[in-house]
Design a protein around this motif. Structure first.
Motif, PDB file in Angstrom:
ATOM      1  N   ALA A 218      22.917 103.037  22.685  1.00 48.53           N
ATOM      2  CA  ALA A 218      24.071 102.323  23.229  1.00 48.53           C
ATOM      3  C   ALA A 218      24.095 102.328  24.753  1.00 48.53           C
ATOM      4  O   ALA A 218      24.753 101.493  25.377  1.00 48.53           O
ATOM      5  N   GLU A 219      23.383 103.278  25.366  1.00 46.91           N
ATOM      6  CA  GLU A 219      23.402 103.420  26.818  1.00 46.91           C
ATOM      7  C   GLU A 219      22.105 102.957  27.485  1.00 46.91           C
ATOM      8  O   GLU A 219      21.987 102.990  28.709  1.00 46.91           O
ATOM      9  N   GLN A 220      21.139 102.517  26.694  1.00 46.96           N
ATOM     10  CA  GLN A 220      19.817 102.215  27.249  1.00 46.96           C
ATOM     11  C   GLN A 220      19.834 101.051  28.229  1.00 46.96           C
ATOM     12  O   GLN A 220      19.176 101.105  29.276  1.00 46.96           O
ATOM     13  N   ARG A 221      20.550 100.005  27.910  1.00 48.17           N
ATOM     14  CA  ARG A 221      20.538  98.825  28.773  1.00 48.17           C
ATOM     15  C   ARG A 221      21.009  99.188  30.184  1.00 48.17           C
ATOM     16  O   ARG A 221      20.346  98.844  31.178  1.00 48.17           O
ATOM     17  N   ALA A 222      22.122  99.890  30.280  1.00 48.34           N
ATOM     18  CA  ALA A 222      22.649 100.275  31.590  1.00 48.34           C
ATOM     19  C   ALA A 222      21.694 101.223  32.302  1.00 48.34           C
ATOM     20  O   ALA A 222      21.488 101.114  33.524  1.00 48.34           O
ATOM     21  N   ALA A 223      21.100 102.138  31.548  1.00 38.83           N
ATOM     22  CA  ALA A 223      20.172 103.099  32.154  1.00 38.83           C
ATOM     23  C   ALA A 223      18.933 102.395  32.684  1.00 38.83           C
ATOM     24  O   ALA A 223      18.416 102.750  33.761  1.00 38.83           O
ATOM     25  N   LEU A 224      18.439 101.408  31.962  1.00 46.52           N
ATOM     26  CA  LEU A 224      17.256 100.671  32.409  1.00 46.52           C
ATOM     27  C   LEU A 224      17.562  99.828  33.640  1.00 46.52           C
ATOM     28  O   LEU A 224      16.730  99.712  34.546  1.00 46.52           O
ATOM     29  N   ILE A 225      18.750  99.249  33.703  1.00 48.32           N
ATOM     30  CA  ILE A 225      19.145  98.508  34.905  1.00 48.32           C
ATOM     31  C   ILE A 225      19.162  99.444  36.104  1.00 48.32           C
ATOM     32  O   ILE A 225      18.651  99.120  37.179  1.00 48.32           O
ATOM     33  N   SER A 226      19.725 100.630  35.918  1.00 55.10           N
ATOM     34  CA  SER A 226      19.773 101.611  37.005  1.00 55.10           C
ATOM     35  C   SER A 226      18.376 102.048  37.436  1.00 55.10           C
ATOM     36  O   SER A 226      18.146 102.363  38.601  1.00 55.10           O
ATOM     37  N   ALA A 227      17.431 102.047  36.485  1.00 60.03           N
ATOM     38  CA  ALA A 227      16.060 102.449  36.789  1.00 60.03           C
ATOM     39  C   ALA A 227      15.242 101.337  37.436  1.00 60.03           C
ATOM     40  O   ALA A 227      14.090 101.559  37.816  1.00 60.03           O
ATOM     41  N   GLY A 228      15.820 100.136  37.539  1.00 56.87           N
ATOM     42  CA  GLY A 228      15.127  99.030  38.187  1.00 56.87           C
ATOM     43  C   GLY A 228      14.357  98.120  37.258  1.00 56.87           C
ATOM     44  O   GLY A 228      13.549  97.304  37.732  1.00 56.87           O
ATOM     45  N   ALA A 229      14.558  98.229  35.957  1.00 56.86           N
ATOM     46  CA  ALA A 229      13.864  97.356  35.016  1.00 56.86           C
ATOM     47  C   ALA A 229      14.375  95.923  35.158  1.00 56.86           C
ATOM     48  O   ALA A 229      15.558  95.708  35.450  1.00 56.86           O
ATOM     49  N   PRO A 230      13.502  94.933  34.918  1.00 53.03           N
ATOM     50  CA  PRO A 230      13.905  93.525  35.065  1.00 53.03           C
ATOM     51  C   PRO A 230      14.680  93.028  33.831  1.00 53.03           C
ATOM     52  O   PRO A 230      14.180  92.220  33.038  1.00 53.03           O
ATOM     53  N   ILE A 231      15.894  93.514  33.675  1.00 53.91           N
ATOM     54  CA  ILE A 231      16.678  93.245  32.476  1.00 53.91           C
ATOM     55  C   ILE A 231      17.309  91.855  32.526  1.00 53.91           C
ATOM     56  O   ILE A 231      17.905  91.458  33.542  1.00 53.91           O
ATOM     57  N   ALA A 232      17.195  91.112  31.423  1.00 50.23           N
ATOM     58  CA  ALA A 232      17.796  89.785  31.318  1.00 50.23           C
ATOM     59  C   ALA A 232      19.316  89.896  31.294  1.00 50.23           C
ATOM     60  O   ALA A 232      19.878  90.872  30.788  1.00 50.23           O
TER      61      ALA A 232
END
Length: 248
Positions: A218-232
Motif C-alpha cells: 500500500a505504501e510502495q508507490r509513494a516510496a518509489l516516488i520518493s526514491a526517484g523512480a519514474p512513476i506514471a
C-alpha cells in the motif's frame, strides 16, 4: 521512440527484462509499478490473462515480455539485442524461452512465490518442502544446463543479447530470495551471473527493487516516488488482490 509506459512491479523478472531492454536502447519510460494481482478492470482488458508487463506507446499496447522486447528491437534496432546471424539469433531466442519458461517455473513460481508472493500477498506461510526441493533438485538442473552452454567469459551469444538480459532478470530474483550460485560447482555460471547483474542497466534498477521489497504494498508507490523512480501519474492498480486466470 517517444516515452513509453510500462505496467508492472519492479520485482517481476519479466518487467525487469523489459526495463533493461529499454535502458540499453536508450528509450525513456515511465512505470506504473503494480503487482498483477492488484490490477483493475482496465488492466484486465490490456492483459487478458492478468500478467505483467504491459507496454503502452503512441501506437499500441502489448503484453508478454518476449513480444514487447521483439517489438522494441523492431522499432529501435540499435543497439541490437538479437544477433544478426540466423543461427545465433535462434540460439538467443531459445535461451530467452528457456529462461522465461523453465527458469520462471523454478525461480519464480517455486522459489520466489514461496518466499515472497504467498506470505506477503496472500498471507500463506512458506511451504518449506517446496523450497527445499527447488534448491536441492530443480535449480541444480537449471544450473547444470547453463554451465554447459556458457563460454569461459563474455556472454552467451557473443555480444550482449536478449538471452543474457532474460537469464540475468531471473537470477536477480534468485539473489533477492537469498540464493547464491555455488562457484565451486558452477564456476562459469557464478562468474556470468555476477558479470550480467553488474551491468549498469541492472544496477540502476536495484535501488527501486530494494524499496519495493522492503515497503508494504500500500505504501510502495509513494516510496518509489520518493526514491526517484519514474512513476506514471495514472495507475491501473486497486487495493484488493485478485488471482490471475492461469495457475502458472
Amino acid at each position: 521512440m517517444s516515452k513509453v509506459r510500462v505496467i508492472g512491479s519492479y520485482l517481476s523478472p519479466y518487467v525487469r527484462k523489459v526495463l533493461v531492454c529499454l535502458d540499453l536502447k536508450g528509450i525513456e519510460y515511465e512505470i506504473d509499478p503494480i503487482v498483477p494481482f492488484y490490477g483493475d478492470d482496465r488492466f484486465a482488458k490490456l492483459s487478458p490473462i492478468r500478467r505483467i508487463p504491459v507496454l503502452i506507446d503512441e501506437r499500441t499496447a502489448l503484453c508478454d515480455s518476449s513480444v514487447i522486447c521483439q517489438y522494441l528491437e523492431d522499432r529501435q534496432p540499435t543497439p541490437p539485442l538479437y544477433p544478426a546471424d540466423v543461427v545465433t539469433r535462434a540460439k538467443a531466442r531459445w535461451l530467452e524461452e528457456f529462461a522465461d519458461s523453465r527458469m520462471g517455473d523454478v525461480f519464480i513460481w517455486k522459489l520466489w512465490n514461496e518466499v515472497a508472493i504467498n506470505p506477503y500477498v496472500w498471507g500463506k506461510p512458506t511451504d518449506k518442502a517446496v523450497v527445499e526441493k527447488t534448491l536441492g533438485e530443480d535449480i541444480p538442473t537449471v544450473n547444470d544446463y547453463l554451465e554447459s552452454e556458457l563460454p569461459p567469459d563474455g556472454f552467451l551469444c557473443g555480444g550482449l543479447s536478449i538471452a543474457d538480459v532474460t537469464i540475468g532478470a531471473m537470477f536477480r530474483n534468485a539473489v533477492m530470495s537469498r540464493y547464491t550460485v555455488d562457484a565451486a560447482r558452477w564456476p562459469r555460471l557464478a562468474a556470468y551471473v555476477t558479470r550480467v547483474l553488474a551491468l549498469p542497466a541492472f544496477v540502476a534498477l536495484a535501488r527501486f527493487e530494494d524499496v519495493s521489497r522492503r515497503t508494504p504494498l500500500a505504501e510502495q508507490r509513494a516510496a518509489l516516488i520518493s526514491a526517484g523512480a519514474p512513476i506514471a501519474a495514472e495507475t491501473y492498480g486497486t487495493a484488493t488482490p485478485r488471482r490471475g486466470m492461469m495457475p502458472i
